[in-house]
Scaffold this motif. Sequence first.
Motif, short mmCIF file in Angstrom:
data_model
loop_
_atom_site.label_atom_id
_atom_site.label_comp_id
_atom_site.label_asym_id
_atom_site.label_seq_id
_atom_site.Cartn_x
_atom_site.Cartn_y
_atom_site.Cartn_z
N GLN A 199 34.24 44.44 39.32
CA GLN A 199 34.64 44.65 41.01
C GLN A 199 35.49 45.84 41.06
OE1 GLN A 199 35.68 40.41 41.18
NE2 GLN A 199 34.25 39.91 42.87
N ALA A 200 35.30 46.58 42.24
CA ALA A 200 36.49 47.45 42.55
C ALA A 200 37.75 47.03 43.13
CB ALA A 200 35.79 48.39 43.35
N LYS A 201 38.92 47.82 43.08
CA LYS A 201 39.87 47.51 43.94
C LYS A 201 39.45 47.61 45.23
CE LYS A 201 42.13 51.94 44.22
NZ LYS A 201 43.33 52.85 43.58
N PRO A 202 40.58 46.92 46.09
CA PRO A 202 40.33 46.77 47.61
C PRO A 202 40.29 48.32 47.84
CG PRO A 202 41.69 45.09 47.01
CD PRO A 202 41.45 45.88 45.78
N GLY A 203 39.21 48.51 48.80
CA GLY A 203 39.20 50.00 49.41
C GLY A 203 38.23 50.74 48.95
N ASP A 204 37.92 50.55 47.58
CA ASP A 204 37.34 51.49 46.70
C ASP A 204 35.91 50.80 46.29
OD1 ASP A 204 36.59 53.52 45.04
OD2 ASP A 204 38.44 53.66 44.07
N THR A 231 38.07 46.03 37.94
CA THR A 231 38.23 44.69 36.93
C THR A 231 36.99 44.07 36.52
OG1 THR A 231 38.72 43.22 38.63
CG2 THR A 231 40.76 44.42 37.61
N GLU A 232 37.03 43.49 35.39
CA GLU A 232 35.76 42.86 34.61
C GLU A 232 36.13 41.03 34.56
OE1 GLU A 232 36.95 45.23 32.37
OE2 GLU A 232 36.47 46.66 33.43
N THR A 233 35.17 40.51 34.83
CA THR A 233 35.30 39.23 34.42
C THR A 233 33.76 38.68 33.96
OG1 THR A 233 34.51 38.33 36.65
CG2 THR A 233 37.04 38.37 36.13
N PRO A 234 33.88 37.63 32.89
CA PRO A 234 32.72 37.14 32.26
C PRO A 234 31.67 36.67 33.54
CG PRO A 234 34.60 36.17 31.19
CD PRO A 234 35.13 36.82 32.39
N TYR A 235 30.53 36.48 33.19
CA TYR A 235 29.77 36.01 34.44
C TYR A 235 28.55 35.14 33.52
CZ TYR A 235 26.60 35.90 38.27
OH TYR A 235 25.82 35.72 39.62
N THR A 236 28.16 34.19 34.35
CA THR A 236 26.84 33.26 33.91
C THR A 236 25.84 33.75 34.86
OG1 THR A 236 28.59 31.55 32.79
CG2 THR A 236 26.04 31.27 33.16
N PRO A 237 24.87 34.49 34.64
CA PRO A 237 23.79 34.65 35.40
C PRO A 237 22.63 33.47 35.67
CG PRO A 237 23.35 35.69 33.43
CD PRO A 237 24.61 35.06 33.33
#
Length: 303
Positions: free
Chosen positions: A207-212, A222-228
């Motif tokens: 995910q991008a920072k706000p506004g970008d 930033t990145e977070t683990p994701y369960t698809p």
Amino acid sequence: MKKVALLISDNLLPDGPETRDDRFEYVEEVGTLTPALAAEGIELVSIRWRDAAAKAAEFDAMLPLMVWDYFEGNEAAFLSEMAKAEQTTKLFNNFKVLKWNANKSYLDELEASGAPVIHTVTVDRVTEANVTKAFDKLGTDMLVIKPQVGGGAWRQVLYKKGDPFPSKDQLPPDAALIQDFLPSVQTEGEFSFLYFGGAFSHAVLKQAKPGDYRIQSLYGGTETPYTPTSDERESARSVLDSLDFTPLYARVDLLRGRDGRLRLIELEMLEPYLYLPHAKVGNDGLNKGAVMFAKALAKRLGR
């Protein structure tokens, strides 16, 4: 003990004049891969990609996973070095794959083979005329213009219809991709699915920072683990299934389209960051993604 070279760019060397601000990703990846590879009897050694041909005989294989400057006007030199290195040692992914994957016009081929690719217009160079045509063809008023040979949002432009046309030094220097800007990159984020030896390892949501809209850590992403979901897994899998070979490593990057379906924006088989910090850790203390990578590599080395 097998000896494998991790090829890196000069901007990942410590304390250099142009050291990247995201060098920590290189440090993390080496620290995660090293013990997993050691468990398979493989020693990992970092060397400059520019020294690959000269040192190829010292290694059982080479991995160009961290060549994060080849696209900054160094493509020809990089590919020449890889071709020479492969004459002496194994290269993963192999030279044919690297050469094909270095130019993102491969998206046209993947779309023709049925992969769910984001709608893209490829051009030999960016002009106001072909950008205007792209707005009409893609049916949008917001475009992302990026180099066909590029990475990390280098020379990439977000352009809104009616705004002043970007300057030459902002735009891609040569051939480019013109793509519909998908709002989901800001409202949801971009997904990366990691595969080693053709098997799914883990996924992350970037995910991008706000506004970008740029999701790379260099720009505050930033990145977070994701369960698809099963449908999302199928969308990513369909990309790999469109290939006629199985890469040692691949990262499938996807955005959600306006129809709710995940769309491929890049299939990284050259120098993808593997997001190993977001894979699970086993009872043995080893990163499961790194272990999967190590076992796939060991198999190709004949162990």
